[in-house]
Design an enzyme around this catalytic site. Sequence first.
Site, PDB file in Angstrom:
ATOM      1  CG  ASN A  71      44.896   0.595 -16.781  1.00 26.16           C
ATOM      2  OD1 ASN A  71      45.676   0.424 -17.704  1.00 26.16           O
ATOM      3  ND2 ASN A  71      44.054  -0.327 -16.362  1.00 26.16           N
ATOM      4  NE  ARG A  72      50.395   0.292 -18.867  1.00 28.30           N
ATOM      5  CZ  ARG A  72      50.032  -0.595 -17.923  1.00 28.30           C
ATOM      6  NH1 ARG A  72      48.767  -0.686 -17.537  1.00 28.30           N
ATOM      7  NH2 ARG A  72      50.938  -1.385 -17.380  1.00 28.30           N
TER       8      ARG A  72
ATOM      9  CG  HIS B  49      49.523   1.358 -12.151  1.00 28.67           C
ATOM     10  ND1 HIS B  49      48.216   1.367 -12.573  1.00 28.67           N
ATOM     11  CD2 HIS B  49      49.941   0.070 -12.267  1.00 28.67           C
ATOM     12  CE1 HIS B  49      47.849   0.141 -12.918  1.00 28.67           C
ATOM     13  NE2 HIS B  49      48.874  -0.663 -12.753  1.00 28.67           N
TER      14      HIS B  49
ATOM     15  CG  HIS C 243      47.699  -3.830  -8.747  1.00 31.53           C
ATOM     16  ND1 HIS C 243      48.388  -4.984  -9.004  1.00 31.53           N
ATOM     17  CD2 HIS C 243      47.614  -3.176  -9.928  1.00 31.53           C
ATOM     18  CE1 HIS C 243      48.725  -5.030 -10.283  1.00 31.53           C
ATOM     19  NE2 HIS C 243      48.261  -3.933 -10.872  1.00 31.53           N
TER      20      HIS C 243
ATOM     21  CE1 TYR D  88      50.633  -9.186 -10.138  1.00 34.10           C
ATOM     22  CE2 TYR D  88      50.511  -7.585  -8.357  1.00 34.10           C
ATOM     23  CZ  TYR D  88      50.901  -7.930  -9.642  1.00 34.10           C
ATOM     24  OH  TYR D  88      51.547  -7.010 -10.425  1.00 34.10           O
TER      25      TYR D  88
ATOM     26  CG  ASP E 157      47.325  -5.702 -18.597  1.00 33.56           C
ATOM     27  OD1 ASP E 157      46.465  -5.068 -17.936  1.00 33.56           O
ATOM     28  OD2 ASP E 157      48.556  -5.512 -18.471  1.00 33.56           O
TER      29      ASP E 157
ATOM     30  CD  GLU F 258      44.524  -4.167 -11.640  1.00 31.43           C
ATOM     31  OE1 GLU F 258      44.723  -2.940 -11.777  1.00 31.43           O
ATOM     32  OE2 GLU F 258      45.144  -5.028 -12.286  1.00 31.43           O
TER      33      GLU F 258
END
Length: 347
Positions: free
Chosen positions: A81-82, A107, A177, A179, A249, A311
Amino acid sequence: MRESGNANIQIESMGSRVQFYTLKNQTGIQVTLTNYGAAVYRILTPDRDGRVDDIALSSPSPETFMDNKAFFGATVGRVANRIKQGRITVGCKEYQLSLNEGKNHAHGGFSGFDKKIWNGKIRNNAVEFTYTSPDKEEGYPGSVTVIVSYRLDGEGRLHIRHHAESTEDTIINLTNHTYFNLGGHASGKIYDQRLQINGGFYLESDAELIPTGQILRVGGTPFDFTQEKELGLDIHSEIPMLTNNGGYDVTFLKAERGFTRAAVLKDKKSGRCLEVFTDYPAIHLYTGNFLKDEPGLEDRVYNRHESVCLEAQRLPFASGYAHFGEIGLKAGEQMERNICYHFSAER
């Protein structure tokens, strides 16, 4: 392709350094992994009628997989994440991380764990990937050794173990991660797939996907997945956290501590079901909002809302808010966390 000494793990090499490992069980499930990014490359599972489809989005070939920017199936780190402005404090010392997403760090940086070639080996019926991140890589303090292991059991459970230790005090927050599209990677939008999350609180985030520090109740909001509902029901709601991000998100706090079920995803058309168990405290829901004309398997092109990431992780930007809990790793200590994806099909 040559078979290893274990009957249910096969190894395929591409060049001298990149390898692919395929795990199989008697229920028809196959999981292909790669040491590039310690990643999940493909997941083949049967539906209620025994038809097998790949339910993980991925790149068209092993070669293009290494160029993808979507983090398909990857182990993300050092910190998922950020991080606002890439600034962290460890102990009494401040560090500046790389700024790979505008003015923020995301990330793990420009060359995070998803872009590394890990050392892979088979140990105790599992595939184990190891990478040592040197001191100051992407700005992080300490030399950190990370081990990610994958094991597929006979009941359709993919067990993922994260292990890390550092030479200096640092921070770490890993995740997987992958999908998912339970209808098959090429089946299009996931609006009618049903999700339930065992969590009554979520993190508010701003337009840059940075948590504001507010922990909010899901009740009465589009983020309420405490009861199973279709992903498409509220995804287009006119609220900033959805319109700014183009979909979900968002991080949810897991309701229970310890290794418990965090989420359940179901596809009624195929009968496929995915249960996510973890001892991480949070799970981040992402609906592939930034995918646009992304080349995929079998000449498929992936776009927004054609997949779901679930996640499991520590709380994002916890280094900025004390009440988010600890993501620190002390020198000489060990961190270990677990994720389990349980694949099945309902009649």
